[in-house]
Scaffold this motif. Structure first.
Motif, PDB file in Angstrom:
ATOM      1  N   THR A 182      28.687  41.819  39.741  1.00 38.67           N
ATOM      2  CA  THR A 182      28.928  42.966  38.860  1.00 38.67           C
ATOM      3  C   THR A 182      28.089  42.831  37.592  1.00 38.67           C
ATOM      4  O   THR A 182      27.503  43.813  37.122  1.00 38.67           O
ATOM      5  N   ARG A 183      28.006  41.623  37.058  1.00 44.24           N
ATOM      6  CA  ARG A 183      27.209  41.410  35.845  1.00 44.24           C
ATOM      7  C   ARG A 183      25.721  41.620  36.116  1.00 44.24           C
ATOM      8  O   ARG A 183      24.989  42.083  35.244  1.00 44.24           O
ATOM      9  N   VAL A 184      25.275  41.323  37.330  1.00 46.82           N
ATOM     10  CA  VAL A 184      23.871  41.573  37.690  1.00 46.82           C
ATOM     11  C   VAL A 184      23.587  43.076  37.658  1.00 46.82           C
ATOM     12  O   VAL A 184      22.551  43.516  37.135  1.00 46.82           O
ATOM     13  N   VAL A 185      24.500  43.876  38.186  1.00 44.76           N
ATOM     14  CA  VAL A 185      24.332  45.338  38.156  1.00 44.76           C
ATOM     15  C   VAL A 185      24.282  45.823  36.702  1.00 44.76           C
ATOM     16  O   VAL A 185      23.440  46.658  36.343  1.00 44.76           O
ATOM     17  N   PHE A 186      25.169  45.279  35.870  1.00 45.63           N
ATOM     18  CA  PHE A 186      25.171  45.655  34.452  1.00 45.63           C
ATOM     19  C   PHE A 186      23.867  45.235  33.783  1.00 45.63           C
ATOM     20  O   PHE A 186      23.282  45.989  33.003  1.00 45.63           O
ATOM     21  N   THR A 187      23.379  44.051  34.099  1.00 47.98           N
ATOM     22  CA  THR A 187      22.121  43.556  33.539  1.00 47.98           C
ATOM     23  C   THR A 187      20.978  44.514  33.851  1.00 47.98           C
ATOM     24  O   THR A 187      20.156  44.825  32.976  1.00 47.98           O
ATOM     25  N   GLU A 188      20.930  44.979  35.087  1.00 52.31           N
ATOM     26  CA  GLU A 188      19.881  45.928  35.472  1.00 52.31           C
ATOM     27  C   GLU A 188      19.987  47.218  34.671  1.00 52.31           C
ATOM     28  O   GLU A 188      18.975  47.782  34.239  1.00 52.31           O
ATOM     29  N   GLY A 189      21.200  47.687  34.448  1.00 48.61           N
ATOM     30  CA  GLY A 189      21.397  48.897  33.650  1.00 48.61           C
ATOM     31  C   GLY A 189      20.985  48.708  32.203  1.00 48.61           C
ATOM     32  O   GLY A 189      20.335  49.585  31.610  1.00 48.61           O
TER      33      GLY A 189
END
Length: 194
Positions: free
Chosen positions: A121-128
Protein backbone atom coordinates in the motif's frame (compact mmCIF):
# COMPACT_ATOMS: atom_id res chain seq x y z
CA UNK A 1 -31.10 -11.55 -12.59
CA UNK A 2 -29.02 -10.40 -15.54
CA UNK A 3 -27.09 -7.15 -15.39
CA UNK A 4 -26.10 -4.86 -18.22
CA UNK A 5 -22.62 -5.14 -19.64
CA UNK A 6 -20.24 -3.15 -17.48
CA UNK A 7 -22.43 -3.39 -14.36
CA UNK A 8 -19.72 -5.09 -12.28
CA UNK A 9 -17.13 -2.45 -13.20
CA UNK A 10 -19.61 0.36 -12.46
CA UNK A 11 -20.39 -1.17 -9.07
CA UNK A 12 -16.68 -1.55 -8.32
CA UNK A 13 -16.15 2.13 -9.22
CA UNK A 14 -19.01 3.17 -6.91
CA UNK A 15 -17.36 1.23 -4.08
CA UNK A 16 -13.98 2.88 -4.76
CA UNK A 17 -15.50 6.37 -4.89
CA UNK A 18 -17.48 5.89 -1.68
CA UNK A 19 -14.51 4.33 0.12
CA UNK A 20 -12.13 7.07 -1.05
CA UNK A 21 -14.38 9.76 0.38
CA UNK A 22 -15.01 7.87 3.62
CA UNK A 23 -11.33 7.01 4.14
CA UNK A 24 -10.29 10.66 3.67
CA UNK A 25 -13.12 11.98 5.86
CA UNK A 26 -13.10 9.40 8.66
CA UNK A 27 -9.81 7.51 8.39
CA UNK A 28 -9.13 4.06 6.96
CA UNK A 29 -9.51 2.11 10.17
CA UNK A 30 -12.75 3.88 11.09
CA UNK A 31 -14.48 2.65 7.94
CA UNK A 32 -15.81 -0.89 8.10
CA UNK A 33 -16.76 -2.99 5.11
CA UNK A 34 -20.35 -3.39 6.35
CA UNK A 35 -21.04 0.35 6.67
CA UNK A 36 -19.20 1.12 3.44
CA UNK A 37 -21.25 -1.40 1.49
CA UNK A 38 -24.38 0.02 3.10
CA UNK A 39 -23.39 3.42 1.68
CA UNK A 40 -23.50 2.00 -1.85
CA UNK A 41 -26.59 -0.14 -1.25
CA UNK A 42 -24.86 -3.51 -1.24
CA UNK A 43 -24.22 -6.28 1.25
CA UNK A 44 -20.93 -7.15 2.92
CA UNK A 45 -20.81 -10.37 0.89
CA UNK A 46 -20.99 -8.33 -2.31
CA UNK A 47 -17.76 -6.61 -1.35
CA UNK A 48 -15.76 -9.79 -1.90
CA UNK A 49 -17.05 -10.08 -5.47
CA UNK A 50 -14.98 -6.97 -6.17
CA UNK A 51 -12.02 -7.03 -3.77
CA UNK A 52 -10.13 -9.88 -2.09
CA UNK A 53 -9.65 -7.74 1.05
CA UNK A 54 -10.15 -4.30 2.50
CA UNK A 55 -6.43 -3.63 1.97
CA UNK A 56 -6.85 -4.21 -1.78
CA UNK A 57 -9.60 -1.58 -1.72
CA UNK A 58 -7.34 0.77 0.26
CA UNK A 59 -4.62 0.41 -2.40
CA UNK A 60 -7.05 1.14 -5.21
CA UNK A 61 -8.41 4.17 -3.34
CA UNK A 62 -4.89 5.48 -2.73
CA UNK A 63 -3.98 5.05 -6.41
CA UNK A 64 -7.15 6.71 -7.67
CA UNK A 65 -7.04 9.40 -4.97
CA UNK A 66 -3.47 10.48 -5.67
CA UNK A 67 -4.18 10.44 -9.42
CA UNK A 68 -7.27 12.60 -8.89
CA UNK A 69 -5.38 15.04 -6.66
CA UNK A 70 -2.61 15.34 -9.23
CA UNK A 71 -5.17 15.90 -11.99
CA UNK A 72 -6.95 18.62 -9.96
CA UNK A 73 -3.60 20.34 -9.46
CA UNK A 74 -2.79 20.03 -13.18
CA UNK A 75 -6.20 21.44 -14.13
CA UNK A 76 -5.64 24.41 -11.83
CA UNK A 77 -2.22 25.02 -13.33
CA UNK A 78 -3.61 24.80 -16.88
CA UNK A 79 -6.34 27.32 -16.08
CA UNK A 80 -3.99 29.75 -14.33
CA UNK A 81 -2.70 31.70 -17.36
CA UNK A 82 0.71 32.41 -15.97
CA UNK A 83 2.51 31.31 -12.85
CA UNK A 84 1.12 27.82 -12.48
CA UNK A 85 2.93 27.21 -9.21
CA UNK A 86 1.14 30.17 -7.64
CA UNK A 87 -2.29 28.81 -8.61
CA UNK A 88 -1.31 25.35 -7.40
CA UNK A 89 -0.16 26.58 -3.97
CA UNK A 90 -3.13 28.90 -3.50
CA UNK A 91 -5.64 26.21 -4.44
CA UNK A 92 -4.03 23.49 -2.34
CA UNK A 93 -3.75 25.71 0.73
CA UNK A 94 -7.27 27.12 0.48
CA UNK A 95 -10.06 27.13 3.05
CA UNK A 96 -12.18 25.11 0.61
CA UNK A 97 -9.58 22.32 0.44
CA UNK A 98 -9.13 22.40 4.21
CA UNK A 99 -12.86 22.20 4.84
CA UNK A 100 -13.51 19.31 2.45
CA UNK A 101 -11.12 16.48 3.30
CA UNK A 102 -13.44 13.84 1.79
CA UNK A 103 -12.79 15.26 -1.68
CA UNK A 104 -9.28 16.51 -1.02
CA UNK A 105 -5.72 15.29 -1.27
CA UNK A 106 -4.99 11.79 0.01
CA UNK A 107 -1.55 12.88 1.26
CA UNK A 108 -2.95 15.49 3.64
CA UNK A 109 -5.81 13.29 4.81
CA UNK A 110 -4.16 9.91 5.14
CA UNK A 111 -0.35 10.05 5.14
CA UNK A 112 -0.05 9.42 8.89
CA UNK A 113 -2.32 6.38 8.58
CA UNK A 114 -0.64 5.16 5.40
CA UNK A 115 2.70 5.09 7.24
CA UNK A 116 1.33 2.12 9.20
CA UNK A 117 -0.14 0.21 6.24
CA UNK A 118 1.52 -2.78 4.52
CA UNK A 119 4.44 -2.05 2.22
CA UNK A 120 2.41 -2.79 -0.93
CA UNK A 121 0.00 0.00 0.00
CA UNK A 122 2.85 2.38 0.82
CA UNK A 123 4.43 1.62 -2.57
CA UNK A 124 1.20 2.70 -4.30
CA UNK A 125 1.18 5.88 -2.20
CA UNK A 126 4.85 6.51 -3.03
CA UNK A 127 4.05 6.35 -6.74
CA UNK A 128 1.23 8.84 -6.27
CA UNK A 129 3.41 11.23 -4.29
CA UNK A 130 6.07 10.97 -6.98
CA UNK A 131 3.48 12.06 -9.56
CA UNK A 132 2.58 15.09 -7.43
CA UNK A 133 6.25 16.02 -7.06
CA UNK A 134 6.76 15.75 -10.82
CA UNK A 135 3.75 17.97 -11.48
CA UNK A 136 4.96 20.61 -9.03
CA UNK A 137 8.44 20.45 -10.58
CA UNK A 138 6.92 21.13 -14.00
CA UNK A 139 5.40 24.41 -12.73
CA UNK A 140 8.58 25.86 -11.23
CA UNK A 141 10.29 28.87 -12.80
CA UNK A 142 12.80 28.12 -15.56
CA UNK A 143 15.56 29.48 -13.34
CA UNK A 144 15.27 26.33 -11.19
CA UNK A 145 17.26 23.66 -13.00
CA UNK A 146 18.60 20.15 -12.71
CA UNK A 147 18.29 18.18 -9.49
CA UNK A 148 17.31 21.36 -7.66
CA UNK A 149 13.97 21.29 -9.49
CA UNK A 150 12.90 17.96 -7.97
CA UNK A 151 14.31 18.83 -4.54
CA UNK A 152 12.40 22.11 -4.48
CA UNK A 153 9.19 20.43 -5.67
CA UNK A 154 9.55 17.85 -2.90
CA UNK A 155 10.04 20.58 -0.30
CA UNK A 156 7.01 22.49 -1.58
CA UNK A 157 4.78 19.40 -1.49
CA UNK A 158 5.98 18.53 2.00
CA UNK A 159 5.29 22.07 3.17
CA UNK A 160 1.80 22.12 1.64
CA UNK A 161 0.77 18.70 3.00
CA UNK A 162 2.03 19.58 6.47
CA UNK A 163 0.32 22.96 6.45
CA UNK A 164 -3.00 21.54 5.29
CA UNK A 165 -2.84 18.73 7.86
CA UNK A 166 -2.15 21.15 10.71
CA UNK A 167 -4.84 23.59 9.56
CA UNK A 168 -7.37 20.75 9.75
CA UNK A 169 -6.18 19.51 13.13
CA UNK A 170 -6.26 22.68 15.22
CA UNK A 171 -9.46 23.59 17.06
CA UNK A 172 -9.01 27.37 16.71
CA UNK A 173 -10.50 28.68 13.43
CA UNK A 174 -8.32 31.79 13.49
CA UNK A 175 -5.18 29.72 13.93
CA UNK A 176 -6.29 27.42 11.12
CA UNK A 177 -6.70 30.38 8.76
CA UNK A 178 -3.36 31.77 9.88
CA UNK A 179 -1.66 28.44 9.17
CA UNK A 180 -3.05 28.47 5.63
CA UNK A 181 -1.98 32.08 5.04
CA UNK A 182 1.53 31.59 6.39
CA UNK A 183 1.80 28.24 4.61
CA UNK A 184 0.94 29.83 1.26
CA UNK A 185 3.41 32.64 1.84
CA UNK A 186 6.15 30.20 2.87
CA UNK A 187 5.62 27.82 -0.06
CA UNK A 188 5.63 30.71 -2.55
CA UNK A 189 8.72 32.26 -0.94
CA UNK A 190 10.47 28.90 -1.13
CA UNK A 191 9.70 28.66 -4.84
CA UNK A 192 10.62 32.24 -5.62
CA UNK A 193 13.93 31.94 -3.78
CA UNK A 194 14.51 28.92 -6.06
Amino acid sequence: MRYDKGHKEQTRQRIVEAASERFRADGIDAVGVVSLMGDVGLTQGGFYNHFPSKEDLVRECVASGTAAATQRMADGVAASRGEGYRALVNSYLSADHRDNPASGCVAASLSSELARRPEETRVVFTEGVDGMVELIASTLPDSVRGKRRRLLATAVLSSMVGTLSLSRAVADAGMSDELLTVGRQSALALIEAG
